[in-house]
Design an enzyme around this catalytic site. Structure first.
Site, PDB file in Angstrom:
ATOM      1  N   TRP A   1       0.854  -1.180   0.000  1.00 60.16           N
ATOM      2  CA  TRP A   1       0.000   0.000   0.000  1.00 60.16           C
ATOM      3  C   TRP A   1       0.892   1.233   0.000  1.00 60.16           C
ATOM      4  CZ3 TRP A   1      -0.283   3.946   3.774  1.00 60.16           C
ATOM      5  CH2 TRP A   1      -1.224   4.946   3.492  1.00 60.16           C
TER       6      TRP A   1
ATOM      7  N   GLU B   1      -3.232  -2.967  -2.201  1.00 63.87           N
ATOM      8  CA  GLU B   1      -4.312  -2.320  -1.450  1.00 63.87           C
ATOM      9  C   GLU B   1      -4.583  -0.906  -1.959  1.00 63.87           C
ATOM     10  OE1 GLU B   1      -5.156  -0.959   3.208  1.00 63.87           O
ATOM     11  OE2 GLU B   1      -3.312  -2.042   2.653  1.00 63.87           O
TER      12      GLU B   1
ATOM     13  N   LYS C   1      -7.002   2.801  -1.960  1.00 61.41           N
ATOM     14  CA  LYS C   1      -7.563   3.730  -0.984  1.00 61.41           C
ATOM     15  C   LYS C   1      -8.339   4.816  -1.713  1.00 61.41           C
ATOM     16  CE  LYS C   1      -6.439   5.829   3.453  1.00 61.41           C
ATOM     17  NZ  LYS C   1      -5.409   6.021   4.479  1.00 61.41           N
TER      18      LYS C   1
ATOM     19  N   ASP D   1      -9.675  -3.112   2.007  1.00 66.47           N
ATOM     20  CA  ASP D   1      -9.707  -2.531   3.346  1.00 66.47           C
ATOM     21  C   ASP D   1     -11.078  -1.900   3.540  1.00 66.47           C
ATOM     22  OD1 ASP D   1      -9.489  -0.497   5.468  1.00 66.47           O
ATOM     23  OD2 ASP D   1      -7.354  -0.974   5.450  1.00 66.47           O
TER      24      ASP D   1
ATOM     25  N   HIS E   1     -11.464   1.834   3.188  1.00 68.52           N
ATOM     26  CA  HIS E   1     -10.907   2.498   2.018  1.00 68.52           C
ATOM     27  C   HIS E   1     -11.898   2.661   0.872  1.00 68.52           C
ATOM     28  CE1 HIS E   1      -6.396   1.695   3.088  1.00 68.52           C
ATOM     29  NE2 HIS E   1      -7.089   2.272   4.070  1.00 68.52           N
TER      30      HIS E   1
ATOM     31  N   HIS F   1      -8.530  -6.256   5.006  1.00 70.32           N
ATOM     32  CA  HIS F   1      -8.117  -5.484   6.163  1.00 70.32           C
ATOM     33  C   HIS F   1      -9.409  -4.956   6.780  1.00 70.32           C
ATOM     34  CE1 HIS F   1      -3.638  -4.539   5.083  1.00 70.32           C
ATOM     35  NE2 HIS F   1      -3.886  -5.822   5.233  1.00 70.32           N
TER      36      HIS F   1
ATOM     37  N   ASP G   1     -11.818   6.985   6.830  1.00 69.05           N
ATOM     38  CA  ASP G   1     -10.969   5.847   7.168  1.00 69.05           C
ATOM     39  C   ASP G   1     -10.340   6.046   8.541  1.00 69.05           C
ATOM     40  OD1 ASP G   1      -9.410   3.555   6.980  1.00 69.05           O
ATOM     41  OD2 ASP G   1      -7.795   4.591   5.953  1.00 69.05           O
TER      42      ASP G   1
ATOM     43  N   ASP H   1     -10.353   3.920  11.144  1.00 62.85           N
ATOM     44  CA  ASP H   1      -9.770   2.733  11.763  1.00 62.85           C
ATOM     45  C   ASP H   1     -10.217   2.505  13.201  1.00 62.85           C
ATOM     46  OD1 ASP H   1      -8.109   1.599   9.645  1.00 62.85           O
ATOM     47  OD2 ASP H   1      -6.990   3.460   9.769  1.00 62.85           O
TER      48      ASP H   1
ATOM     49  N   ASP I   1      -7.098  -4.376  10.735  1.00 67.52           N
ATOM     50  CA  ASP I   1      -6.298  -3.173  10.456  1.00 67.52           C
ATOM     51  C   ASP I   1      -6.959  -1.953  11.071  1.00 67.52           C
ATOM     52  OD1 ASP I   1      -4.515  -1.341   9.530  1.00 67.52           O
ATOM     53  OD2 ASP I   1      -5.172  -1.398   7.447  1.00 67.52           O
TER      54      ASP I   1
END
Length: 416
Positions: free
Chosen positions: A185, A224, A226, A257, A260, A284, A292, A294, A324
């Site tokens: 990524w 990956e 985004k 992800d 993302h 993820h 994003d 997390d 993640d």
């Protein structure tokens, strides 16, 4: 929770699920084999051991809860504690900045397997396997562009870094006798309106072609995408469309992800489409709130939909599930355990869904009956099956893990 009560409740649940032609013992056996890839960066807020500089390149951990890991020994101790509260056998996902550099200044185009041999030995001693990530952020040469940088000197630096990471991942897989998944990524993008999209994406494609010239047998490559990075909101070079095309053409693994994508996108809906054109998927899993961000994974609608789609596609052998998130605002070990167990629960929910009956109803156009059965399945005694999974693995059932996390905080992390 009392073992006898768990066993009695499970027997009732087993019989109820049998009425829907679902074998709960088979579901538990399947869940036992599902490995989660536990991200090492939740232990220390993505700091790593390369430098003490603040994060950059679209990475940001928020919060300052006491007790974060300060060195590799503490990271490893925390990870083992987390594993002690999870059923099954799992993987540890490392970023390149978590190498053992022993205070030696090693730039990222110089990293080698010797900086991760300690991780390999530790994993082997504890019955774990490893996954790996190149690290393109938080570096003087990262800036806004790395592998897509028109400056050949900077671009070649990151190409060499990524090549070395692939070689490290292959050696990890060879020594541990389990293919290591190497995720790529890069944060590359621009803050303002962008004219040369084709140029930057052409450069990224050429960089990837150069990186992937060497074939390895003990690792797998995944890429990956985004939507945007912090400070790079206008344009992302490695978009979802870019990597989908690249992976489909080059037989690489797509990394999805859950943070993302745009807020209204359903990541679970992407699983079947990607698997038709790419060999495997790497996940993820986190919980985005508005962006994003997390947050810690929970058993919410999006996580359930994602995991249930995997089981509906019968694709647990083609989908690799990693976590993640990096929440520094709450107990970090508790965050790990909540997120990991929520993911396992979501997979189990999928394994306990009466998919065969639902498919039959759908194909015969009995959509009322399908919807009704899907709703009734939500009220089935899933929790009793989950508690049996915990009991069989000798890990805390129900909410008993909370006390375990609190004890570890009192005895270990609060003293850091």
């Amino acid at each position: 929770m009392n073992a006898k009560q768990i066993e009695q409740s499970y027997e009732i649940a087993r019989q109820r699920y049998a009425e829907l032609d679902i074998d709960t013992d088979k579901a538990l056996d399947t869940l036992q084999k599902v490995q989660l890839s536990l991200h090492c960066w939740q232990t220390d807020d993505v700091t790593g051991f390369e430098s003490t500089d603040s994060l950059s390149g679209g990475i940001q951990a928020t919060g300052n809860y006491p007790g974060k890991a300060r060195n590799i020994d503490e990271v490893r101790a925390d990870l083992l504690k987390v594993c002690s509260m999870l059923g099954g056998s799992h993987r540890i996902n490392l970023h390149e900045i978590y190498g053992e550099f022993d205070n030696e200044k090693i730039d990222r185009d110089e990293v080698s397997i010797k900086h991760f041999q300690g991780w390999i030995d530790w994993a082997k001693a504890n019955g774990l396997t490893l996954d790996f990530n190149s690290t393109s952020f938080s570096h003087p040469k990262s800036g806004d562009l790395s592998l897509s940088n028109p400056d050949k000197g900077i671009r070649d630096f990151w190409i060499e870094h990524t090549k070395r990471c692939r070689a490290i991942a292959d050696e990890m897989g060879r020594q541990l006798d389990d293919q290591c998944i190497m995720n790529l990524w890069v944060h590359d993008g621009q803050k303002e309106m962008t004219v040369n999209r084709m140029l930057y994406r052409s450069i990224l494609k050429d960089s990837l072609d150069e990186i992937y010239k060497t074939e390895y047998h003990h690792m797998k490559d995944c890429l990956e995408s985004k939507v945007f990075g912090i400070g790079l909101e206008a344009f992302t070079v490695g978009s979802n469309d870019f990597y989908l095309g690249y992976c489909a053409k080059n037989n690489k693994i797509v990394t999805l992800d859950t943070g993302h994508f745009h807020p209204t996108e359903v990541v679970g809906d992407k699983v079947a489409s990607v698997l038709l054109f790419c060999p495997e998927i790497m996940l993820h899993v986190s919980r985005p709130i508005r962006w994003d961000s997390d947050h810690v994974t929970i058993m919410d609608d999006s996580t359930l939909e994602l995991c249930m789609e995997i089981t509906r596609c019968n694709a647990l052998d083609r989908v690799h599930i990693g976590l993640d998130y990096f929440d520094a605002s709450i107990n970090r070990i508790g965050a790990y355990v909540v997120g990991a167990r929520a993911t396992q629960k979501s997979i189990l929910r999928g394994l306990l869904e009466p998919v065969a009956k639902l498919s039959e109803l759908e194909l015969s156009n009995r959509n009322f009956q399908k919807l009704a059965l899907m709703e009734e399945a939500k009220a089935m005694p899933f929790g009793d099956v989950w508690n049996m999974f915990c009991l069989r693995n000798n890990v805390p059932a129900g909410a008993d893990f909370i006390a375990e996390v609190e004890k570890y905080e009192t005895e270990v992390t609060s003293k850091r």
